[in-house]
Motif scaffolding. Structure first.
Motif, PDB file in Angstrom:
ATOM      1  N   ALA A   1      37.909  24.217  37.728  1.00 42.20           N
ATOM      2  CA  ALA A   1      38.070  23.415  38.942  1.00 42.20           C
ATOM      3  C   ALA A   1      39.253  22.479  38.786  1.00 42.20           C
ATOM      4  CB  ALA A   1      36.798  22.624  39.234  1.00 42.20           C
ATOM      5  N   GLY A   2      39.957  22.255  39.887  1.00 40.06           N
ATOM      6  CA  GLY A   2      41.085  21.341  39.892  1.00 40.06           C
ATOM      7  C   GLY A   2      40.889  20.234  40.901  1.00 40.06           C
ATOM      8  N   CYS A   3      41.139  18.996  40.463  1.00 43.27           N
ATOM      9  CA  CYS A   3      41.138  17.829  41.351  1.00 43.27           C
ATOM     10  C   CYS A   3      39.802  17.652  42.058  1.00 43.27           C
ATOM     11  CB  CYS A   3      42.284  17.912  42.355  1.00 43.27           C
ATOM     12  SG  CYS A   3      43.900  18.108  41.570  1.00 43.27           S
ATOM     13  N   ALA A   4      38.733  17.659  41.296  1.00 49.90           N
ATOM     14  CA  ALA A   4      37.392  17.493  41.861  1.00 49.90           C
ATOM     15  C   ALA A   4      37.183  16.048  42.316  1.00 49.90           C
ATOM     16  CB  ALA A   4      36.341  17.858  40.815  1.00 49.90           C
ATOM     17  N   PRO A   5      36.708  15.843  43.551  1.00 52.89           N
ATOM     18  CA  PRO A   5      36.509  14.485  44.073  1.00 52.89           C
ATOM     19  C   PRO A   5      35.099  13.975  43.764  1.00 52.89           C
ATOM     20  CG  PRO A   5      36.169  16.071  45.805  1.00 52.89           C
ATOM     21  CD  PRO A   5      36.495  16.872  44.578  1.00 52.89           C
ATOM     22  N   PHE A   6      34.747  13.885  42.515  1.00 47.76           N
ATOM     23  CA  PHE A   6      33.379  13.693  42.054  1.00 47.76           C
ATOM     24  C   PHE A   6      32.531  12.737  42.906  1.00 47.76           C
ATOM     25  CE2 PHE A   6      35.815  14.888  38.269  1.00 47.76           C
ATOM     26  CZ  PHE A   6      35.023  15.889  37.752  1.00 47.76           C
ATOM     27  N   ARG A   7      33.097  11.617  43.343  1.00 44.73           N
ATOM     28  CA  ARG A   7      32.332  10.612  44.105  1.00 44.73           C
ATOM     29  C   ARG A   7      32.970  10.462  45.483  1.00 44.73           C
ATOM     30  NH1 ARG A   7      28.482   8.507  41.122  1.00 44.73           N
ATOM     31  NH2 ARG A   7      28.642   8.590  38.845  1.00 44.73           N
ATOM     32  N   LEU A   8      32.294  11.021  46.465  1.00 47.56           N
ATOM     33  CA  LEU A   8      32.905  11.193  47.777  1.00 47.56           C
ATOM     34  C   LEU A   8      33.111   9.884  48.525  1.00 47.56           C
ATOM     35  CD1 LEU A   8      31.008  14.420  48.919  1.00 47.56           C
ATOM     36  CD2 LEU A   8      33.299  14.236  47.908  1.00 47.56           C
ATOM     37  N   GLU A   9      32.184   8.954  48.408  1.00 46.00           N
ATOM     38  CA  GLU A   9      32.367   7.698  49.133  1.00 46.00           C
ATOM     39  C   GLU A   9      33.558   6.921  48.595  1.00 46.00           C
ATOM     40  OE1 GLU A   9      29.974   3.638  50.466  1.00 46.00           O
ATOM     41  OE2 GLU A   9      28.837   5.406  49.837  1.00 46.00           O
ATOM     42  N   ILE A  10      33.733   6.908  47.275  1.00 39.81           N
ATOM     43  CA  ILE A  10      34.889   6.232  46.688  1.00 39.81           C
ATOM     44  C   ILE A  10      36.179   6.884  47.175  1.00 39.81           C
ATOM     45  CG2 ILE A  10      36.090   5.723  44.530  1.00 39.81           C
ATOM     46  CD1 ILE A  10      33.370   5.490  43.172  1.00 39.81           C
TER      47      ILE A  10
ATOM     48  N   LEU B   1      35.960  18.032  30.833  1.00 43.83           N
ATOM     49  CA  LEU B   1      36.808  17.363  31.820  1.00 43.83           C
ATOM     50  C   LEU B   1      38.124  17.022  31.145  1.00 43.83           C
ATOM     51  CD1 LEU B   1      37.465  15.924  34.480  1.00 43.83           C
ATOM     52  CD2 LEU B   1      36.195  13.929  33.622  1.00 43.83           C
ATOM     53  N   GLU B   2      39.198  17.611  31.629  1.00 43.41           N
ATOM     54  CA  GLU B   2      40.534  17.386  31.085  1.00 43.41           C
ATOM     55  C   GLU B   2      41.288  16.468  32.045  1.00 43.41           C
ATOM     56  OE1 GLU B   2      44.550  20.025  30.227  1.00 43.41           O
ATOM     57  OE2 GLU B   2      42.583  20.891  29.728  1.00 43.41           O
ATOM     58  N   VAL B   3      41.752  15.334  31.536  1.00 39.80           N
ATOM     59  CA  VAL B   3      42.347  14.314  32.391  1.00 39.80           C
ATOM     60  C   VAL B   3      43.789  14.065  31.963  1.00 39.80           C
ATOM     61  CG1 VAL B   3      42.145  11.963  33.275  1.00 39.80           C
ATOM     62  CG2 VAL B   3      40.073  13.243  32.681  1.00 39.80           C
ATOM     63  N   SER B   4      44.688  14.131  32.946  1.00 43.53           N
ATOM     64  CA  SER B   4      46.093  13.836  32.676  1.00 43.53           C
ATOM     65  C   SER B   4      46.464  12.492  33.299  1.00 43.53           C
ATOM     66  CB  SER B   4      46.996  14.933  33.260  1.00 43.53           C
ATOM     67  OG  SER B   4      46.903  14.938  34.671  1.00 43.53           O
ATOM     68  N   ARG B   5      47.498  11.858  32.762  1.00 48.04           N
ATOM     69  CA  ARG B   5      47.967  10.602  33.334  1.00 48.04           C
ATOM     70  C   ARG B   5      48.610  10.829  34.691  1.00 48.04           C
ATOM     71  NH1 ARG B   5      52.149   8.743  30.970  1.00 48.04           N
ATOM     72  NH2 ARG B   5      51.975   6.629  31.849  1.00 48.04           N
ATOM     73  N   ARG B   6      49.289  11.944  34.840  1.00 49.04           N
ATOM     74  CA  ARG B   6      50.023  12.244  36.067  1.00 49.04           C
ATOM     75  C   ARG B   6      49.631  13.621  36.581  1.00 49.04           C
ATOM     76  NH1 ARG B   6      54.158   8.477  36.608  1.00 49.04           N
ATOM     77  NH2 ARG B   6      54.721   7.354  34.697  1.00 49.04           N
ATOM     78  N   GLY B   7      50.122  13.950  37.780  1.00 44.99           N
ATOM     79  CA  GLY B   7      49.832  15.262  38.347  1.00 44.99           C
ATOM     80  C   GLY B   7      49.555  15.238  39.834  1.00 44.99           C
ATOM     81  N   GLY B   8      49.164  14.050  40.365  1.00 47.46           N
ATOM     82  CA  GLY B   8      48.888  13.956  41.785  1.00 47.46           C
ATOM     83  C   GLY B   8      47.677  14.758  42.188  1.00 47.46           C
ATOM     84  N   HIS B   9      47.641  15.148  43.454  1.00 47.99           N
ATOM     85  CA  HIS B   9      46.516  15.935  43.974  1.00 47.99           C
ATOM     86  C   HIS B   9      46.953  17.379  44.166  1.00 47.99           C
ATOM     87  CE1 HIS B   9      42.588  16.397  45.808  1.00 47.99           C
ATOM     88  NE2 HIS B   9      43.154  17.144  46.756  1.00 47.99           N
ATOM     89  N   VAL B  10      46.390  18.274  43.350  1.00 42.60           N
ATOM     90  CA  VAL B  10      46.719  19.700  43.339  1.00 42.60           C
ATOM     91  C   VAL B  10      48.237  19.887  43.270  1.00 42.60           C
ATOM     92  CG1 VAL B  10      46.095  21.943  44.306  1.00 42.60           C
ATOM     93  CG2 VAL B  10      44.717  19.977  44.880  1.00 42.60           C
TER      94      VAL B  10
END
Length: 330
Positions: A171-180, A292-301
């Protein structure tokens, strides 16, 4: 069985942005506006659903083969989504077949029932998985999703648990918490993204309502100024939720990633303009199957990196395809 106290992993990504596209907005906007659509020959199929509605599928790659990846697009996406087509090409180069699920109501032709897809609508994806298993009992299934499609995919995997028909997922750029995420999109420069998405959503529901009227106040829907108002007036009443916040709470994938029982890679960027770093779950809330792999940069998709001779390439597509390829042996 997992040992008590075991959990998933949160790791730092080795993604490095292209030096000319280091900012979150450049990473997010350039693929949408400047990237030519990747060529991909598609074979269409209309899939009739048990409730009398339908979804459309698009197949690509060889007509036969042991490995098949189901791809799920993001909000307002579909068969033409560039990130999806690029990932399909990466998988096909690795001897995979792919099938794109165009979520209910996501195509040019309105679906038959009033309701359309949303962040928590996993039934069609889960039905497709089982149908593919029935059609080809020996097929080795995997799945990938982006943004809204990532949320749908992760929620479906959590709901299925040990019964999930797929062997691996990415999965890419998952919006885990929708209200936030909804809060973020109505503040600062993120409002520009919200305006674009709402414009496209309103066009979709207007076209749909003209063919299949929904029991909602369409004038109020068209007047929605943010996602809270849109989901209060459209998504929630059509799908049995009390209001937007009830919809977000019940559908966000953060509540399901602890129940996933298949190897799953999720890649997110800390600078994603659609969300804040607060949405990212801690390792303790992930199942042992999840990284969960997290990068400092990359934006949204976005995730545009420098390639040979400094030419840009779309790193996320290669990363997700390589993960699936390594997780499901040919």
């Amino acid at each position: 069985m997992y040992e008590r106290g075991s959990h998933g992993r949160v790791i730092d990504s080795d993604f490095e942005p292209h030096p000319l596209l280091r900012g979150a907005h450049a990473q997010t906007i350039v693929p949408t506006l400047l990237r030519p659509p990747p060529d991909l020959a598609l074979r269409r199929e209309r899939l009739e659903l048990p409730d009398g509605d339908f979804v459309d599928l698009a197949w690509a790659g060889p007509e036969r083969g042991p490995r098949l990846a189901v791809l799920v697009h993001g909000l307002t996406g579909g068969f033409q989504s560039k990130y999806l087509r690029g990932t399909a090409r990466e998988l096909i180069a690795r001897d995979w077949r792919v099938v794109i699920l165009q979520l209910r109501g996501g195509g040019d032709e309105p679906n038959r029932h009033p309701r359309c897809y949303h962040h928590g609508d996993t039934a069609d994806l889960r039905y497709l998985w089982r149908l593919l298993r029935q059609r080809e009992p020996g097929v080795r299934l995997a799945a990938a999703g982006w943004s809204l499609g990532a949320n749908v995919l992760l929620k479906a995997l959590g709901e299925e648990g040990d019964a999930a028909p797929v062997e691996a997922a990415a999965a890419g750029c998952a919006p885990f918490r929708l209200e936030i995420c909804a809060e973020k999109l109505r503040s600062g420069s993120a409002r520009l993204y919200q305006a674009r998405l709402l414009r496209d959503l309103k066009a979709i529901v207007a076209r749909k309502h003209a063919a299949v009227p929904a029991p909602v106040d369409m004038a109020a829907v068209q007047g929605a100024r943010d996602f809270f108002e849109f989901d209060d007036r459209y998504t929630a009443p059509l799908n049995g939720f009390r209001d937007a916040r009830d919809y977000y709470a019940r559908c966000e994938s953060a509540g399901f990633v602890g129940a996933i029982r298949r190897p799953t890679l999720i890649v997110n960027a800390r600078d994603d303009p659609f969300m804040t770093p607060d949405v990212l779950p801690a390792a303790e809330s992930l199942s042992p199957s999840v990284t969960l792999e997290v990068s400092r940069r990359g934006g949204h998709v976005g995730f545009i990196a420098p390639g040979r001779r400094g030419l840009p390439f779309f790193w996320l597509e290669r990363r997700l395809a390589a993960y699936l390829d390594g997780s499901v042996a040919g």
